[in-house]
Design a protein around this motif. Sequence first.
Motif, PDB file in Angstrom:
ATOM      1  N   TYR A  70      12.720  -4.659   3.596  1.00  0.00           N
ATOM      2  CA  TYR A  70      13.284  -3.585   2.795  1.00  0.00           C
ATOM      3  C   TYR A  70      14.691  -3.278   3.276  1.00  0.00           C
ATOM      4  O   TYR A  70      14.881  -2.872   4.406  1.00  0.00           O
ATOM      5  CB  TYR A  70      12.437  -2.307   2.912  1.00  0.00           C
ATOM      6  CG  TYR A  70      11.136  -2.379   2.173  1.00  0.00           C
ATOM      7  CD1 TYR A  70      10.824  -3.479   1.377  1.00  0.00           C
ATOM      8  CD2 TYR A  70      10.215  -1.350   2.256  1.00  0.00           C
ATOM      9  CE1 TYR A  70       9.641  -3.548   0.696  1.00  0.00           C
ATOM     10  CE2 TYR A  70       9.014  -1.409   1.574  1.00  0.00           C
ATOM     11  CZ  TYR A  70       8.734  -2.514   0.796  1.00  0.00           C
ATOM     12  OH  TYR A  70       7.556  -2.566   0.126  1.00  0.00           O
ATOM     13  N   SER A  76      11.186  -4.297  -1.714  1.00  0.00           N
ATOM     14  CA  SER A  76      11.568  -5.390  -0.834  1.00  0.00           C
ATOM     15  C   SER A  76      12.616  -6.245  -1.536  1.00  0.00           C
ATOM     16  O   SER A  76      12.583  -6.457  -2.738  1.00  0.00           O
ATOM     17  CB  SER A  76      10.348  -6.212  -0.434  1.00  0.00           C
ATOM     18  OG  SER A  76       9.675  -6.666  -1.569  1.00  0.00           O
ATOM     19  N   GLU A  99      -1.696  -9.568   7.538  1.00  0.00           N
ATOM     20  CA  GLU A  99      -0.799  -8.582   6.927  1.00  0.00           C
ATOM     21  C   GLU A  99      -1.550  -7.309   6.559  1.00  0.00           C
ATOM     22  O   GLU A  99      -2.764  -7.332   6.372  1.00  0.00           O
ATOM     23  CB  GLU A  99      -0.185  -9.175   5.655  1.00  0.00           C
ATOM     24  CG  GLU A  99       1.278  -9.561   5.798  1.00  0.00           C
ATOM     25  CD  GLU A  99       2.245  -8.387   5.805  1.00  0.00           C
ATOM     26  OE1 GLU A  99       1.857  -7.260   6.187  1.00  0.00           O
ATOM     27  OE2 GLU A  99       3.415  -8.586   5.442  1.00  0.00           O
ATOM     28  N   ILE A 101      -0.559  -5.345   3.730  1.00  0.00           N
ATOM     29  CA  ILE A 101      -0.636  -5.251   2.276  1.00  0.00           C
ATOM     30  C   ILE A 101       0.296  -6.269   1.623  1.00  0.00           C
ATOM     31  O   ILE A 101       1.366  -6.557   2.154  1.00  0.00           O
ATOM     32  CB  ILE A 101      -0.302  -3.806   1.802  1.00  0.00           C
ATOM     33  CG1 ILE A 101      -0.558  -3.608   0.301  1.00  0.00           C
ATOM     34  CG2 ILE A 101       1.127  -3.403   2.166  1.00  0.00           C
ATOM     35  CD1 ILE A 101      -0.552  -2.144  -0.140  1.00  0.00           C
ATOM     36  N   ASP A 103       2.358  -6.580  -1.725  1.00  0.00           N
ATOM     37  CA  ASP A 103       2.803  -5.830  -2.895  1.00  0.00           C
ATOM     38  C   ASP A 103       3.541  -6.803  -3.819  1.00  0.00           C
ATOM     39  O   ASP A 103       2.926  -7.513  -4.604  1.00  0.00           O
ATOM     40  CB  ASP A 103       3.686  -4.663  -2.435  1.00  0.00           C
ATOM     41  CG  ASP A 103       4.125  -3.751  -3.581  1.00  0.00           C
ATOM     42  OD1 ASP A 103       3.592  -3.897  -4.688  1.00  0.00           O
ATOM     43  OD2 ASP A 103       4.999  -2.893  -3.352  1.00  0.00           O
ATOM     44  N   SER A 104       4.855  -6.882  -3.715  1.00  0.00           N
ATOM     45  CA  SER A 104       5.599  -7.842  -4.535  1.00  0.00           C
ATOM     46  C   SER A 104       5.289  -9.275  -4.095  1.00  0.00           C
ATOM     47  O   SER A 104       5.382 -10.211  -4.874  1.00  0.00           O
ATOM     48  CB  SER A 104       7.104  -7.591  -4.430  1.00  0.00           C
ATOM     49  OG  SER A 104       7.598  -8.052  -3.197  1.00  0.00           O
ATOM     50  N   GLY A 105       4.928  -9.436  -2.827  1.00  0.00           N
ATOM     51  CA  GLY A 105       4.632 -10.752  -2.292  1.00  0.00           C
ATOM     52  C   GLY A 105       5.861 -11.461  -1.744  1.00  0.00           C
ATOM     53  O   GLY A 105       5.766 -12.539  -1.172  1.00  0.00           O
ATOM     54  N   ARG A 106       7.012 -10.835  -1.904  1.00  0.00           N
ATOM     55  CA  ARG A 106       8.271 -11.479  -1.489  1.00  0.00           C
ATOM     56  C   ARG A 106       8.313 -11.745   0.013  1.00  0.00           C
ATOM     57  O   ARG A 106       8.696 -12.834   0.449  1.00  0.00           O
ATOM     58  CB  ARG A 106       9.457 -10.580  -1.862  1.00  0.00           C
ATOM     59  CG  ARG A 106       9.789 -10.570  -3.339  1.00  0.00           C
ATOM     60  CD  ARG A 106      11.069  -9.778  -3.543  1.00  0.00           C
ATOM     61  NE  ARG A 106      11.485  -9.763  -4.921  1.00  0.00           N
ATOM     62  CZ  ARG A 106      11.527  -8.656  -5.660  1.00  0.00           C
ATOM     63  NH1 ARG A 106      11.189  -7.494  -5.145  1.00  0.00           N
ATOM     64  NH2 ARG A 106      11.922  -8.712  -6.909  1.00  0.00           N
ATOM     65  N   THR A 107       7.931 -10.741   0.773  1.00  0.00           N
ATOM     66  CA  THR A 107       7.972 -10.854   2.234  1.00  0.00           C
ATOM     67  C   THR A 107       7.090 -12.009   2.707  1.00  0.00           C
ATOM     68  O   THR A 107       7.524 -12.873   3.475  1.00  0.00           O
ATOM     69  CB  THR A 107       7.454  -9.555   2.887  1.00  0.00           C
ATOM     70  OG1 THR A 107       8.089  -8.449   2.259  1.00  0.00           O
ATOM     71  CG2 THR A 107       7.740  -9.532   4.374  1.00  0.00           C
ATOM     72  N   PHE A 152       1.407   4.294  -3.808  1.00  0.00           N
ATOM     73  CA  PHE A 152       1.853   4.137  -2.432  1.00  0.00           C
ATOM     74  C   PHE A 152       0.698   4.436  -1.484  1.00  0.00           C
ATOM     75  O   PHE A 152       0.080   5.493  -1.531  1.00  0.00           O
ATOM     76  CB  PHE A 152       3.061   5.011  -2.127  1.00  0.00           C
ATOM     77  CG  PHE A 152       3.829   4.472  -0.964  1.00  0.00           C
ATOM     78  CD1 PHE A 152       4.719   3.421  -1.114  1.00  0.00           C
ATOM     79  CD2 PHE A 152       3.611   4.974   0.318  1.00  0.00           C
ATOM     80  CE1 PHE A 152       5.390   2.875  -0.026  1.00  0.00           C
ATOM     81  CE2 PHE A 152       4.287   4.437   1.413  1.00  0.00           C
ATOM     82  CZ  PHE A 152       5.175   3.390   1.227  1.00  0.00           C
ATOM     83  N   ILE A 153       0.421   3.470  -0.627  1.00  0.00           N
ATOM     84  CA  ILE A 153      -0.741   3.531   0.258  1.00  0.00           C
ATOM     85  C   ILE A 153      -0.305   3.817   1.701  1.00  0.00           C
ATOM     86  O   ILE A 153       0.706   3.278   2.159  1.00  0.00           O
ATOM     87  CB  ILE A 153      -1.496   2.179   0.226  1.00  0.00           C
ATOM     88  CG1 ILE A 153      -1.733   1.689  -1.201  1.00  0.00           C
ATOM     89  CG2 ILE A 153      -2.785   2.246   1.027  1.00  0.00           C
ATOM     90  CD1 ILE A 153      -2.745   2.453  -2.006  1.00  0.00           C
ATOM     91  N   LEU A 158      -0.477   1.404   7.693  1.00  0.00           N
ATOM     92  CA  LEU A 158       0.569   1.540   6.672  1.00  0.00           C
ATOM     93  C   LEU A 158       1.252   2.900   6.769  1.00  0.00           C
ATOM     94  O   LEU A 158       0.590   3.922   6.938  1.00  0.00           O
ATOM     95  CB  LEU A 158      -0.030   1.372   5.275  1.00  0.00           C
ATOM     96  CG  LEU A 158      -0.498  -0.044   4.963  1.00  0.00           C
ATOM     97  CD1 LEU A 158      -2.005  -0.103   4.947  1.00  0.00           C
ATOM     98  CD2 LEU A 158       0.049  -0.523   3.641  1.00  0.00           C
ATOM     99  N   ASP A 159       2.559   2.864   6.613  1.00  0.00           N
ATOM    100  CA  ASP A 159       3.334   4.092   6.833  1.00  0.00           C
ATOM    101  C   ASP A 159       4.029   4.590   5.582  1.00  0.00           C
ATOM    102  O   ASP A 159       4.262   3.852   4.621  1.00  0.00           O
ATOM    103  CB  ASP A 159       4.403   3.837   7.891  1.00  0.00           C
ATOM    104  CG  ASP A 159       5.552   2.983   7.336  1.00  0.00           C
ATOM    105  OD1 ASP A 159       5.301   1.840   6.914  1.00  0.00           O
ATOM    106  OD2 ASP A 159       6.696   3.474   7.305  1.00  0.00           O
TER     107      ASP A 159
END
Length: 174
Positions: A70, A76, A99, A101, A103-107, A152-153, A158-159
């Motif tokens: 991010y 991200s 991992e 989570i 999310d977009s899967g980009r990372t 948002f989780i 997770l923060d």
Amino acid sequence: MHNEIEIKQLIGESELAQRIRQIGEQISKRYEGKQVHLICVLKGGVFFMCELAKRITCDVTMDFMVVSSYGGGTQSSGEVNIIKDLDETIADKNVIIVEDIIDSGRTLKKLYELLLDRKPANLEICTLLDKPAGRVAEVFADYTGFTVPNKFIVGYGLDYDQKYRNLPYIAVVE
Ligand code: IMP
Ligand code: MG
């Protein structure tokens, strides 16, 4: 005390423990008689990895990595910067990326490609949570704990603004 934002529990402690136990059994069967090398993506994945590692019955080694995805915002960027690389080589090892989570899967897509270049014997992805509604990059987890709604989780690693990682359950920020 959670000022300003409202936190609503989504997945409770016992449900988490039970599911992680199941994934541990799955991994233990898959790698029976072999060694697994777990890679934790800090900081979010740490609670999950600790719990998961305890439920795996084959030999387990662990390493940790810090990546940033991010660029200050809440989305991200698709660029993965390695802040802290692995201590050990992963060549010829049975590697599982752990991992918090997807999310977009980009990372994870970038990380997967990066680690695949290092020639592990096998490379799998294990995620506690999957948010399929946010998916942009094509990435598939070999093991998924729970599918969550597009919200948002927080909790269990997770923060939200670095807080709430220590919640023993998974919650939604309302
Ligand atoms: P992605 O590249 O969009 O898949 O983002 C993956 C990373 O963003 C995760 O490893 C988390 O650290 C963070 N992230 C994504 N969604 C959430 C969320 O709902 N709560 C907290 N962190 C999240
Ligand atoms: Mg993460």
